[in-house]
Design a protein around this motif. Structure first.
Motif, mmCIF file in Angstrom:
data_model
loop_
_atom_site.group_PDB
_atom_site.id
_atom_site.type_symbol
_atom_site.label_atom_id
_atom_site.label_comp_id
_atom_site.label_asym_id
_atom_site.label_seq_id
_atom_site.Cartn_x
_atom_site.Cartn_y
_atom_site.Cartn_z
ATOM 1 N N GLU A 148 0.818 -1.202 0.000
ATOM 2 C CA GLU A 148 0.000 0.000 0.000
ATOM 3 C C GLU A 148 0.859 1.263 0.000
ATOM 4 N N PHE A 198 3.321 0.955 -3.512
ATOM 5 C CA PHE A 198 2.685 0.835 -4.826
ATOM 6 C C PHE A 198 1.271 1.387 -4.882
ATOM 7 N N GLY A 199 0.662 1.604 -3.736
ATOM 8 C CA GLY A 199 -0.710 2.082 -3.743
ATOM 9 C C GLY A 199 -1.711 0.974 -3.973
ATOM 10 N N TYR A 200 -1.314 -0.278 -3.672
ATOM 11 C CA TYR A 200 -2.246 -1.393 -3.807
ATOM 12 C C TYR A 200 -2.642 -1.890 -2.426
ATOM 13 N N ASN A 220 -6.637 -1.190 -6.300
ATOM 14 C CA ASN A 220 -5.853 0.005 -6.553
ATOM 15 C C ASN A 220 -6.414 1.173 -5.755
ATOM 16 N N LEU A 252 -5.334 4.116 -6.162
ATOM 17 C CA LEU A 252 -5.295 5.258 -7.072
ATOM 18 C C LEU A 252 -6.411 5.105 -8.099
ATOM 19 N N GLU A 253 -7.082 6.192 -8.399
ATOM 20 C CA GLU A 253 -8.137 6.141 -9.403
ATOM 21 C C GLU A 253 -7.527 6.070 -10.791
ATOM 22 N N PRO A 254 -7.979 5.133 -11.604
ATOM 23 C CA PRO A 254 -7.480 5.119 -12.984
ATOM 24 C C PRO A 254 -7.957 6.366 -13.714
#
Lengths: 283, 288
Positions: free
Chosen positions: B119, B122-124, B140, B142-144
Motif C-alpha cells: 500500500e 505501490f498504492g495497492y 488500486n 489510485l483512481e485510474p
C-alpha cells in the motif's frame, strides 16, 4: 476534489524521520505510486517515455509542483524500494546506446516475472538460447541452432514449430530481439539478468572494458581481445581521429558509431507520437 | 474516491524495523542462539553496501536474521504483484507453498508487512475477496485516469469496456440478468456469443469464463429452464473495485444523461454509498 487528493497525499506520506545512522529512505506520494504502477506495465522503457510518464503522474496528482529532475525522482523511489530488493535500473541499448529503464529484482528469489509468464519447457528454451548467445562471438544465436536443441528441453515435449512461436513470444515480451533470423538479448533481459548471468556463466561471460558491465553485442580488439559496447566505443572515441585500443594501443579497426543524441531522438519521437495520435483518432 | 479508507499510520520505516527486531529477540529466547545473535544488536536498517544485495532466505532452525525476514517480505510482495497482474485471486495455500515455506509460523506477520509495503510503496491494498475465503486480491487505491492508457505498457484491459457494459446491464436490470438478455443487448453493439470479435476475441468466453474466474461476475444456471439459461450477477471483486454509484454514472454518461434520471437505481446507489461510508466492523484485513 483537489483538497481531498492533497489531504490524502499528506496522510499517506511517511513522516521523514532523522534517526541518524542508516540513510533515510525517501518519501512516496501518489505521484511516485502511479509512476511505479505504470512503469511496471512495461518490461523496459526508454528514457524519453519515462519522462513522459513522470510528467503524466505529476499532472494527475500535483499540477502545481515542479517536476523533479528524473535522476533524483528515481533515486528517491529507489531508496524506498531498497528494502523490497527491487530497483529501477538504468541501462542502455547495446546497438545504439539509448538510455532505458526497467524495474529489476535484486535478489535471486524463486519468484520471478519471467517464471510466472512461461511454462517450464519455455523457460528452458530461453535458457538454451541464452547460453548460445553468451557463447557466441557476435552476441547472436541463429534460430536454427536454438531450434536444434528442442529435444533437450526439460518439461513437456516441444516441437520445433511450437518453439518458433515461443521465440516470438520472447520477442513480444521483450526478452529477446530478432534480427534477420538471429536472436540476441533485449535490453530488458540484460538489465534484469545481468547478475544471474555473471554468476551462472562466469567463464563464458564477456565484459565491456569501459563500463565493466555485461556485454552481449560489441566490438573487440583484434590484437588483445578486449571488448567494448558500441555506445561505449562511441563515447570513448568521440572526436578522436586515430582511435586506439585502450588496452594494447593498437589501431582500432572498426567503424566508430555515433553517440546517442537525445535531442534528435525527441524530434523523431514527436513525429512518431503525432503519427500515432492521428492513427488512433481515425478509429 | 470512495475506495480509500482512512489509512492507519503504517509503513513508517522505524516502526516496521522495531517489530522485526522484536522477532529476532523473541526467536532467540526459544532456540539456541547462533553466532548471528538475536538481531537486536543490529541497526534498524542494516547499513547496506551498494554492492551485491544478493541474499537467499534459507530456512534455519533458530533465530532468523533481519535480512532473511526482509527478504521474505520482499518475495511475498513480488509474488502478490505478479499474481495479481493475471487478475486471478491469490490463494493462501499458494502463498504458503510458493513463498512462505518454513516461515509458516510467522505467516500472518509477513502478510501484514507485505500488505503495508504494497500500500505504501505501490498504492495497492491487499484485501480478502470474501471474509474467510482465504483468497486475496489487490485493489488500486489510485483512481485510474483516461490518460493512463497513453502511457501504459500493456493494453490495460480493453475488455474493461465490455465488462463495464455488462456490469451496467446487471445493475440497471435489478442486480441480476439472464444471459439471453445480455446477448440481446450486445448484439446491437455488434458483439455476438458465437462470432469472433476484433477487440474482445471470444466474447462468450470472456463474459462467462474469464470475468467469472476473475470474480467480476457470477454465472449460475437457472434451474428448470429449457433451453438452459443462466443468470449473471456481480461478483465479489466488482463490489470491492467499484460501486453501484460508479457504474450508474458510467451508464448515465453513455446515455448522455444524469444518474438521477433513473430514480430507483439512484436511490439504491446512494444507499450503497452510505453503507460503504460507515466504518467497517471487521475490515477486509487478512484473517489469521
Amino acid at each position: 476534489m483537489e483538497e481531498g487528493r492533497a489531504e490524502r497525499r499528506r496522510r499517506t506520506e511517511a513522516p521523514s524521520h532523522t534517526q541518524g545512522g542508516p540513510r533515510r529512505a525517501g518519501v512516496m506520494t501518489d505521484v511516485h505510486r502511479r509512476f511505479l504502477q505504470l512503469l511496471m506495465t512495461h518490461g523496459v522503457l526508454e528514457e524519453w517515455d519515462v519522462r513522459r510518464l513522470q510528467k503524466h503522474c505529476y499532472r494527475v496528482h500535483d499540477r502545481t509542483a515542479a517536476v523533479e529532475e528524473l535522476e533524483d525522482f528515481i533515486n528517491n523511489i529507489n531508496s524506498v524500494l531498497e528494502s523490497l530488493y527491487i530497483e529501477i535500473k538504468k541501462g542502455a541499448t547495446e546497438d545504439d546506446g539509448r538510455p532505458v529503464y526497467a524495474l529489476v529484482n535484486l535478489a535471486t528469489t524463486s519468484v520471478s516475472k519471467m517464471a510466472s509468464d512461461f511454462a517450464e519447457n519455455e523457460l528452458d528454451l530461453f535458457r538454451k538460447a541464452l547460453e548460445l548467445i553468451i557463447d557466441s562471438e557476435t552476441g547472436f544465436a541463429s534460430s536454427t541452432n536454438i531450434l536444434n536443441l528442442v529435444d533437450q528441453l526439460k518439461g513437456k515435449k516441444m516441437r520445433k514449430k511450437e518453439a518458433e512461436q515461443v521465440l516470438q513470444k520472447f520477442v513480444q515480451n521483450k526478452w529477446l530481439i530478432e534480427k534477420e533470423g538471429e536472436f540476441t538479448l533485449h535490453s530488458r533481459a540484460i538489465l534484469e539478468m545481468e547478475q544471474y548471468i555473471r554468476e551462472t556463466y562466469p567463464d563464458a561471460v564477456k565484459i565491456c572494458n569501459i563500463c565493466h558491465s555485461l556485454l552481449i553485442q560489441g566490438q573487440s580488439c583484434e590484437t588483445c581481445g578486449i571488448r567494448m559496447h558500441l555506445p561505449c566505443v562511441a563515447k570513448y572515441f568521440q572526436s578522436n581521429s586515430e582511435p586506439r585500443c585502450p588496452h594494447c594501443n593498437d589501431y582500432w579497426p572498426h567503424e566508430i558509431p555515433e553517440v546517442f543524441d537525445p535531442e534528435k531522438e525527441r524530434e523523431a519521437a514527436t513525429s512518431r507520437a503525432t503519427k500515432r495520435s492521428l492513427r488512433s483518432r481515425q478509429h | 474516491g470512495d475506495m480509500l479508507q482512512k489509512p492507519r499510520s503504517r509503513g513508517r520505516p522505524n516502526s516496521q524495523a522495531e517489530r522485526e527486531r522484536d522477532w529476532g529477540r523473541g526467536a532467540a529466547e526459544e532456540a539456541p542462539s547462533t553466532s548471528r545473535g538475536a538481531g537486536s544488536s543490529q541497526e534498524a536498517r542494516s547499513a547496506s553496501s551498494q554492492g551485491s544485495r544478493r541474499a537467499e532466505a534459507s530456512p534455519e532452525v533458530g533465530p532468523r536474521s533481519q535480512q532473511q525476514l526482509e527478504l521474505k517480505v520482499a518475495e511475498l510482495v513480488q509474488f502478490l504483484l505478479i499474481k495479481d497482474q493475471k487478475k486471478i485471486p491469490i490463494k493462501r495455500t499458494d502463498i504458503l507453498k510458493h513463498v512462505i515455506g518454513d516461515y509458516k509460523d510467522i505467516f500472518p506477520d509477513l502478510l501484514k508487512l507485505a500488505a503495508e509495503r504494497l500500500e505504501y510503496v505501490f498504492g495497492y491494498k491487499l484485501v480478502e475477496l470474501e471474509p474467510k475465503s482465504n483468497t486475496y486480491i489487490l485493489i488500486n487505491t489510485l483512481e485510474p485516469v483516461e490518460e493512463d492508457a497513453e502511457v501504459r505498457g500493456d493494453q490495460g484491459t480493453p475488455t474493461t469496456g465490455l465488462l463495464m457494459i455488462v456490469l451496467g446491464l446487471i445493475f440497471m436490470k435489478g442486480n441480476t440478468i439472464k444471459e439471453t438478455e445480455v446477448w440481446d443487448f450486445l448484439r446491437r453493439l455488434g458483439v455476438y456469443p458465437t462470432k469472433k470479435h476484433l477487440v474482445f476475441g471470444d466474447p462468450k468466453k470472456l463474459i462467462t469464463e474469464e470475468f467469472v474466474r476473475q470474480r467480476y461476475l457470477e454465472y449460475r444456471r437457472i434451474p428448470h429452464t429449457d433451453p438452459v439459461d443462466y443468470e449473471l450477477q456481480w461478483g465479489p471483486r466488482t463490489n470491492l473495485e467499484t460501486s453501484k454509484m460508479k457504474v450508474l454514472k458510467f451508464v448515465a454518461k453513455v446515455h448522455n444523461q444524469d444518474p438521477k434520471d433513473w430514480p430507483a437505481q439512484y436511490c439504491e446507489a446512494l444507499a450503497d454509498e452510505e453503507a460503504r461510508a460507515r466504518p467497517e466492523t471487521s475490515g477486509p484485513a487478512p484473517s489469521s
